[in-house]
Write a protein that holds these residues in place. Structure first.
Motif, mmCIF file in Angstrom:
data_model
loop_
_atom_site.group_PDB
_atom_site.id
_atom_site.type_symbol
_atom_site.label_atom_id
_atom_site.label_comp_id
_atom_site.label_asym_id
_atom_site.label_seq_id
_atom_site.Cartn_x
_atom_site.Cartn_y
_atom_site.Cartn_z
ATOM 1 N N GLN A 55 7.178 -5.608 -24.257
ATOM 2 C CA GLN A 55 6.058 -4.681 -24.100
ATOM 3 C C GLN A 55 5.687 -4.657 -22.644
ATOM 4 O OE1 GLN A 55 3.256 -6.554 -26.647
ATOM 5 N NE2 GLN A 55 2.732 -4.582 -27.557
ATOM 6 N N CYS A 56 5.661 -3.477 -22.089
ATOM 7 C CA CYS A 56 5.499 -3.428 -20.645
ATOM 8 C C CYS A 56 4.311 -2.588 -20.202
ATOM 9 C CB CYS A 56 6.784 -2.878 -20.041
ATOM 10 S SG CYS A 56 6.932 -3.255 -18.334
ATOM 11 N N PHE A 57 3.534 -3.139 -19.297
ATOM 12 C CA PHE A 57 2.448 -2.429 -18.618
ATOM 13 C C PHE A 57 3.097 -1.486 -17.603
ATOM 14 C CE2 PHE A 57 0.053 -2.613 -14.561
ATOM 15 C CZ PHE A 57 -1.143 -2.043 -14.954
ATOM 16 N N LYS A 58 2.593 -0.229 -17.520
ATOM 17 C CA LYS A 58 3.190 0.697 -16.545
ATOM 18 C C LYS A 58 2.524 0.522 -15.174
ATOM 19 C CE LYS A 58 5.072 5.260 -16.018
ATOM 20 N NZ LYS A 58 5.287 6.568 -16.592
ATOM 21 N N PRO A 59 3.305 0.018 -14.201
ATOM 22 C CA PRO A 59 2.695 -0.236 -12.890
ATOM 23 C C PRO A 59 2.369 1.046 -12.143
ATOM 24 C CG PRO A 59 5.055 -0.734 -12.842
ATOM 25 C CD PRO A 59 4.724 -0.349 -14.246
ATOM 26 N N GLN A 60 1.271 1.038 -11.394
ATOM 27 C CA GLN A 60 0.927 2.204 -10.558
ATOM 28 C C GLN A 60 1.394 1.998 -9.119
ATOM 29 O OE1 GLN A 60 -2.540 0.740 -11.748
ATOM 30 N NE2 GLN A 60 -1.756 1.303 -13.758
ATOM 31 N N GLY A 61 1.780 0.779 -8.796
ATOM 32 C CA GLY A 61 2.187 0.503 -7.422
ATOM 33 C C GLY A 61 3.182 -0.640 -7.344
ATOM 34 N N LYS A 117 9.313 6.283 -1.457
ATOM 35 C CA LYS A 117 8.328 6.288 -2.529
ATOM 36 C C LYS A 117 8.810 7.156 -3.707
ATOM 37 C CE LYS A 117 4.035 8.263 -2.717
ATOM 38 N NZ LYS A 117 2.592 8.332 -2.503
ATOM 39 N N ASN A 118 9.335 8.338 -3.392
ATOM 40 C CA ASN A 118 9.828 9.212 -4.459
ATOM 41 C C ASN A 118 10.980 8.559 -5.206
ATOM 42 O OD1 ASN A 118 7.976 11.112 -3.780
ATOM 43 N ND2 ASN A 118 9.362 12.285 -2.462
ATOM 44 N N ASP A 119 11.840 7.934 -4.443
ATOM 45 C CA ASP A 119 12.993 7.264 -5.030
ATOM 46 C C ASP A 119 12.535 6.120 -5.946
ATOM 47 O OD1 ASP A 119 15.487 6.413 -5.542
ATOM 48 O OD2 ASP A 119 15.840 5.490 -3.587
ATOM 49 N N GLU A 153 0.803 -1.235 0.000
ATOM 50 C CA GLU A 153 0.000 0.000 0.000
ATOM 51 C C GLU A 153 0.832 1.279 0.000
ATOM 52 O OE1 GLU A 153 -1.729 1.622 3.463
ATOM 53 O OE2 GLU A 153 -0.350 0.588 4.770
ATOM 54 N N LYS A 154 2.066 1.232 0.486
ATOM 55 C CA LYS A 154 2.856 2.472 0.562
ATOM 56 C C LYS A 154 3.585 2.782 -0.743
ATOM 57 C CE LYS A 154 2.033 3.482 4.882
ATOM 58 N NZ LYS A 154 1.004 4.474 5.145
ATOM 59 N N MET A 155 3.644 1.802 -1.644
ATOM 60 C CA MET A 155 4.319 2.043 -2.926
ATOM 61 C C MET A 155 3.269 2.338 -3.984
ATOM 62 S SD MET A 155 6.073 -0.575 -1.329
ATOM 63 C CE MET A 155 7.522 -0.322 -0.333
ATOM 64 N N ILE A 156 2.813 3.583 -3.997
ATOM 65 C CA ILE A 156 1.792 4.013 -4.954
ATOM 66 C C ILE A 156 2.356 5.246 -5.661
ATOM 67 C CG2 ILE A 156 -0.610 4.791 -5.226
ATOM 68 C CD1 ILE A 156 -0.608 2.113 -3.856
ATOM 69 N N TYR A 157 2.305 5.250 -6.988
ATOM 70 C CA TYR A 157 3.006 6.307 -7.726
ATOM 71 C C TYR A 157 2.057 7.277 -8.428
ATOM 72 C CZ TYR A 157 6.405 2.753 -6.671
ATOM 73 O OH TYR A 157 7.166 1.835 -5.994
ATOM 74 N N ASP A 158 2.653 8.368 -8.884
ATOM 75 C CA ASP A 158 1.931 9.444 -9.593
ATOM 76 C C ASP A 158 0.796 9.972 -8.692
ATOM 77 O OD1 ASP A 158 3.642 8.865 -11.776
ATOM 78 O OD2 ASP A 158 2.298 7.246 -12.377
ATOM 79 N N ASP A 159 -0.346 10.262 -9.305
ATOM 80 C CA ASP A 159 -1.434 10.825 -8.494
ATOM 81 C C ASP A 159 -2.377 9.746 -7.975
ATOM 82 O OD1 ASP A 159 -0.498 13.344 -8.969
ATOM 83 O OD2 ASP A 159 -1.679 13.568 -10.822
#
Ligand SMILES: Cc1ncc(COP(=O)(O)O)c(C=O)c1O
Length: 397
Positions: A314-320, A293-295, A206-212
């Motif tokens: 081909q890669c899916f962009k992970p959100q977390g 998280k920023n790192d 849960e703490k590794m969530i990226y972008d908005d």
């Protein structure tokens, strides 16, 4: 004399084989870049280490209450209330030896022989084996990058039968990094509310969530959903504490009681010293998490661009979470004069020997045609790994 049927039905995963081989190569002095790991490359924060040292000095080194110290369960209740808008009393919380033990004990607590457990593939390697150990039946919903590795309401409805006893929802997902948003969770919740089965919400990343993107704890969707959900979380990933073995579960009291029973006859309490450290991790300064998280977002962006620019990947962009899960099917039926690639395991072995990069085959997660690569290594190592992978893949024709 042989081992029990339950144990002979369990697989030793190919993840282990690759990791073992990578370790042996490293031991021989071969410069392997290990992207197969499931942990941060950060040390545990110093305030947490100090709390453990203090616990030892103060002889806090004996058995604790089986379900965890009251201080730690109160700290967890506090975290769940403040961050996830979830109200649990300490008696609805259990601390175990890692989130893995929580998932195991929760499955053992609710599954009778032949009961069905729904989860999606790609899945975390331990789910099907834990279900099998409980003599349950895994019902797997296949997902892929076209549906962003997420299940739909329709797929879930189709998977439900009169024998369904449990849904396991891993959010964000290991191995894909897919994250369900509130709207998607609400759609799943609507179905859960209508049916009579439990949910394990495995929220260890849960703490590794990226972008908005925002993390929403599944149990917080409604009181009805909360009454059927066992929230599983822990400190392994969030506080770089994989070796300390502290996980926790919060849920309906009768389930937590059952989990407590199992734990009391197997491992007893989690380490007293680790529990003292966990109180400090949860109640002390949280600056570590934001920095980490920023790192990791920077590492994700960098490695995602590198991997996605390699011809055929081909890669899916992970959100977390902290894994890439590229599609590798382009390389199937390609070969060098020594290697022929027919499965993800072949490609993982090829990359290990040819590129000296360790990655985990998608087959370990129930999804052939992918590789899982952790981006927890340093930027320098990630850059070098991408170069080596590109080189090796370029030799396959
Ligand atoms: C999805 C998932 N759940 C649970 C765990 C278990 O974590 P722990 O180290 O706290 O046992 C892991 C660890 O890799 C994981 O990836």
């Amino acid at each position: 004399m042989t081992v029990s049927k339950r144990i002979s039905n369990i697989n030793i995963s190919s993840t282990m084989k690759i990791a073992q081989e990578a370790k042996e190569m490293l031991h021989k002095g071969i410069d392997v870049i290990d992207l197969s790991v499931g942990e941060l490359d950060y040390p545990t924060p110093p305030n947490v280490k100090d709390a453990a040292i203090k616990a030892i000095d103060q002889n806090f080194t004996k058995y604790t209450i089986n379900s965890g110290t009251i201080e730690l369960r109160e700290a967890i209740a506090d975290k769940l209330r403040k961050e996830d808008y979830l109200n649990y009393s300490p008696s609805e919380i259990i601390v175990s030896n890692g989130a893995k033990q929580c998932v195991y004990n929760a499955i053992q607590s609710v599954i009778n022989d032949g009961d069905e457990v729904i989860f999606s593939s790609p899945y975390w390697v331990s789910y099907p084996e834990m279900v099998s150990l409980a003599i349950g039946k895994s019902v797997i919903i296949n997902t892929n990058e076209r549906d962003n590795f997420k299940i739909s309401r329709e797929q879930l409805e189709e998977a439900i039968s009169p024998r369904t006893k449990l849904l396991i929802l891993c959010n964000p997902s290991n191995p894909t990094g897919a994250l369900y948003n509130r709207n998607e969770l609400e759609k799943i919740a609507e179905i859960i509310e209508k049916h009579n089965f439990y949910v394990i919400a495995d929220e260890i990343y849960e703490k590794m969530i990226y972008d908005d993107n925002k993390f929403v704890s599944f149990a917080s969707i409604s009181e009805k959903v909360k009454s059927k959900t066992i929230v599983v979380n822990g400190l392994s990933k969030s506080y770089a504490m994989t070796g300390w073995r502290i996980g926790y579960a919060a849920g309906p009291q009768h389930i937590i009681k059952a989990m407590n029973k199992i734990q009391s006859h197997s491992t007893s309490n989690a380490s007293s010293i680790s529990q003292a450290a966990a109180v400090e991790a949860l109640l002390g300064p949280q600056t570590f998490i934001e920095q980490m998280k920023n790192d990791y977002q920077k590492r994700r962006d960098f490695f995602f661009n590198e991997i996605n620019s390699i011809n055929g990947l081909q890669c899916f962009k992970p959100q977390g979470a902290f894994y890439l899960f590229p599609n590798i099917t382009y390389f199937f039926n390609k070969s060098t004069n020594i290697f022929r690639i027919e499965h993800s395991f072949d490609l993982a072995m090829y990359l290990l020997y040819e590129a000296k990069v360790a990655a985990v085959p998608g087959s370990s997660f129930g999804s052939e045609g992918y590789l899982r690569m952790s981006y927890t290594a340093s930027m320098e190592k990630l850059g070098e790994a991408a170069k080596r992978i590109k080189n090796a893949l370029g030799k396959l024709t």
